[in-house]
Design a protein around this motif. Structure first.
Motif, PDB file in Angstrom:
ATOM      1  N   HIS A 192      13.077  -7.754  -4.321  1.00  0.00           N
ATOM      2  CA  HIS A 192      12.163  -8.595  -3.532  1.00  0.00           C
ATOM      3  C   HIS A 192      11.072  -9.177  -4.446  1.00  0.00           C
ATOM      4  O   HIS A 192      10.591  -8.484  -5.342  1.00  0.00           O
ATOM      5  CB  HIS A 192      11.541  -7.724  -2.437  1.00  0.00           C
TER       6      HIS A 192
ATOM      7  N   PHE B 240       8.123 -13.639   3.554  1.00  0.00           N
ATOM      8  CA  PHE B 240       8.215 -12.443   2.720  1.00  0.00           C
ATOM      9  C   PHE B 240       8.703 -11.231   3.520  1.00  0.00           C
ATOM     10  O   PHE B 240       9.310 -10.320   2.978  1.00  0.00           O
ATOM     11  CB  PHE B 240       6.839 -12.085   2.142  1.00  0.00           C
TER      12      PHE B 240
ATOM     13  N   GLU C 278       1.006 -11.418  -2.738  1.00  0.00           N
ATOM     14  CA  GLU C 278       1.794 -12.509  -2.132  1.00  0.00           C
ATOM     15  C   GLU C 278       1.298 -13.868  -2.628  1.00  0.00           C
ATOM     16  O   GLU C 278       2.083 -14.750  -2.960  1.00  0.00           O
ATOM     17  CB  GLU C 278       1.690 -12.483  -0.600  1.00  0.00           C
TER      18      GLU C 278
END
Ligand code: DAH
Length: 355
Positions: A105, A328, A313
Motif C-alpha cells: 500500500h 487510500f 497521506e
C-alpha cells in the motif's frame, strides 16, 4: 600378523562411505578400546628387546592408519561439500517469480521511504498506542485543560477508564512524551503511525497517518531543524534544489513554531514540485517547548531540541500523484494494483527510494 591388521584397517578406512562411518573405524582402531591400542597395552608383558621392536612396529602402524584416516576424512569432507553445493544450486539467472500479485500500500511504502531517510540521519523508530490518555495526547504537550487548541482536534473520546480520560490519539506527538518519559537525552526518533480525528470530506478521513520527529540534546537549535527538514524533503521528493519556506506558526508544544512550505507550480490542474515561485504547506515543526520538557522529566535549563509532524497521506498524494485521499482506505484492489508497490522494491537510500 600386523601386516594383516594393517591391510584390514586400511581397507576399512577406504570403505567408509561417510564421516560417521569413518569415525567408527577410527574408534575401533585407535580409540581407548581400539585394536591397535589393545596391542599397545600388551607391550608391558614383553622382554625389553621384543618390546622395542614390537613398539616401533605398532607406532609405525598407528601413524600409517592415522594418516590414512586423515586423508579419507579430507576426501569425504570435500565430497560432502560438493554434494551439498550441487544439491543447493540456485540459478541466479532465473527471473523472479511471476506470481507476485500482492502490492504494498502507498502508505506503507511512503512510511518506509521516510524511515529509510531518517534512519540514514541517525534517527531510531519509536511507537506508541493508538488509544491514548488525555495526559499524553494533550496535557503533557502543553495543552492546558480548557485550552481552545484541544477543540481544534475533533477528538474521538472513549468511555473513561480508571478516572482517566481515554481517547484515540489525534496526532503522533504523544509518542514524543512517551519517549522522553522513558529515555534519557540525547534522543533522536521518528514515530510513524495512525492518528484519528472526527472529520470526513475530500481532504479528511477519520483515520489517517502521521510521522513525528523528535531530537533532544544540549545544543540542537533551529538551524539543525531547518537543515534536517531541507535534507529530508529534497531526498524524499527527489528534487535536489527543492526550496523550503519556514513560516511562523503556533503549536502549544513548540516555541518558536513554524509551518513548512515546499516550492511548487500549479498549472492546469497539475502540480509540479520545484523552484517555481508558488508554495504548498506540508508540515509543522518547532523547538520543543520548555513546559513539554519539564512535563516529561527533562531539565529544560540543560536540554533543548526540535520536533516536527507530517501527514503521511498528504505527502504520498503529492509524491505519487494520487488525487483523492479517501481512495487510500477503500481497499479497492484495482486502485492498489495501480498505485501499490512491488514487494521486492524495498526503499533504500543507496538503491533508490522508488523504482
Ligand atoms: N501534532 C501536530 C498536528 O497534528 C503536528 C506537529 C506540529 C507536530 C509541530 C510536531 C510539531 O511535532 O513540532 O497537527
Amino acid at each position: 600378523m600386523l601386516d594383516a591388521l594393517k591391510d584390514e584397517l586400511l581397507s576399512l578406512v577406504n570403505a567408509a562411505a561417510d564421516l560417521p562411518a569413518l569415525d567408527e573405524v577410527r574408534v575401533n582402531a585407535l580409540g581407548k578400546k581400539g585394536r591397535i591400542t589393545g596391542f599397545m597395552k600388551e607391550l608391558g608383558g614383553l622382554s625389553p628387546d621384543e618390546r622395542k621392536e614390537r613398539g616401533q612396529a605398532l607406532n609405525a602402524l598407528k601413524d600409517e592408519i592415522a594418516a590414512a584416516l586423515d586423508a579419507r576424512k579430507a576426501d569425504l569432507s570435500a565430497a560432502h561439500l560438493k554434494a551439498r553445493l550441487e544439491a543447493e544450486r540456485v540459478d541466479v539467472t532465473l527471473p523472479i517469480r511471476p506470481e507476485t500479485e500482492g502490492r504494498i500500500h502507498p502508505i506503507s511504502q511512503t512510511m518506509d521511504e521516510m524511515i529509510a531517510i531518517f534512519a540514514e540521519m541517525g534517527f531510531a523508530v519509536a511507537e506508541g498506542p493508538d488509544v491514548e490518555d488525555d495526559f499524553h495526547n494533550f496535557t503533557a504537550l502543553n495543552f492546558p485543560v480548557g485550552h481552545p487548541a484541544r477543540d481544534m482536534h475533533d477528538t474521538f473520546y472513549l468511555p473513561d477508564a480508571d478516572d482517566k480520560k481515554m481517547l484515540l490519539r489525534t496526532h503522533t506527538s504523544p509518542v514524543q512524551v512517551r519517549t522522553m518519559l522513558n529515555n534519557k537525552p540525547p534522543i533522536r526518533i521518528v514515530a510513524p503511525g495512525r492518528t484519528y480525528r472526527s472529520d470526513y470530506d475530500m481532504t479528511h478521513t477519520p483515520m489517517f497517518h502521521q510521522i513525528e520527529g523528535l531530537v533532544i540534546d544540549e545544543a540542537t537549535n533551529m538551524g539543525h531543524l531547518k537543515g534536517c527538514l531541507v535534507e529530508f524533503c529534497r531526498a524524499f521528493f527527489d528534487v535536489d534544489d527543492l526550496p523550503l519556506r519556514f513560516r511562523p506558526s503556533f503549536f502549544p508544544f513548540t516555541e518558536p513554531s513554524a509551518e513548512v512550505d515546499i516550492g511548487c507550480l500549479r498549472k492546469g490542474g497539475e502540480l509540479k514540485l520545484g523552484n517555481y515561485g508558488d508554495w504548498l504547506e506540508i508540515l509543522g515543526c518547532g523547538m520543543v517547548h520548555p513546559n513539554v520538557l519539564e512535563a516529561c522529566g527533562i531539565d529544560s535549563t540543560k536540554y533543548q531540541g526540535f520536533a516536527f509532524g507530517m501527514g503521511v497521506e498528504r505527502v504520498a498524494m503529492l509524491k505519487y500523484g494520487i488525487p483523492d485521499l479517501r481512495t487510500f482506505f477503500e481497499a479497492d484492489l484495482r486502485w492498489l494494483k495501480h498505485y501499490g508497490f512491488v514487494p521486492l522494491d524495498i526503499p533504500n537510500i543507496a538503491h533508490g527510494l522508488t523504482r
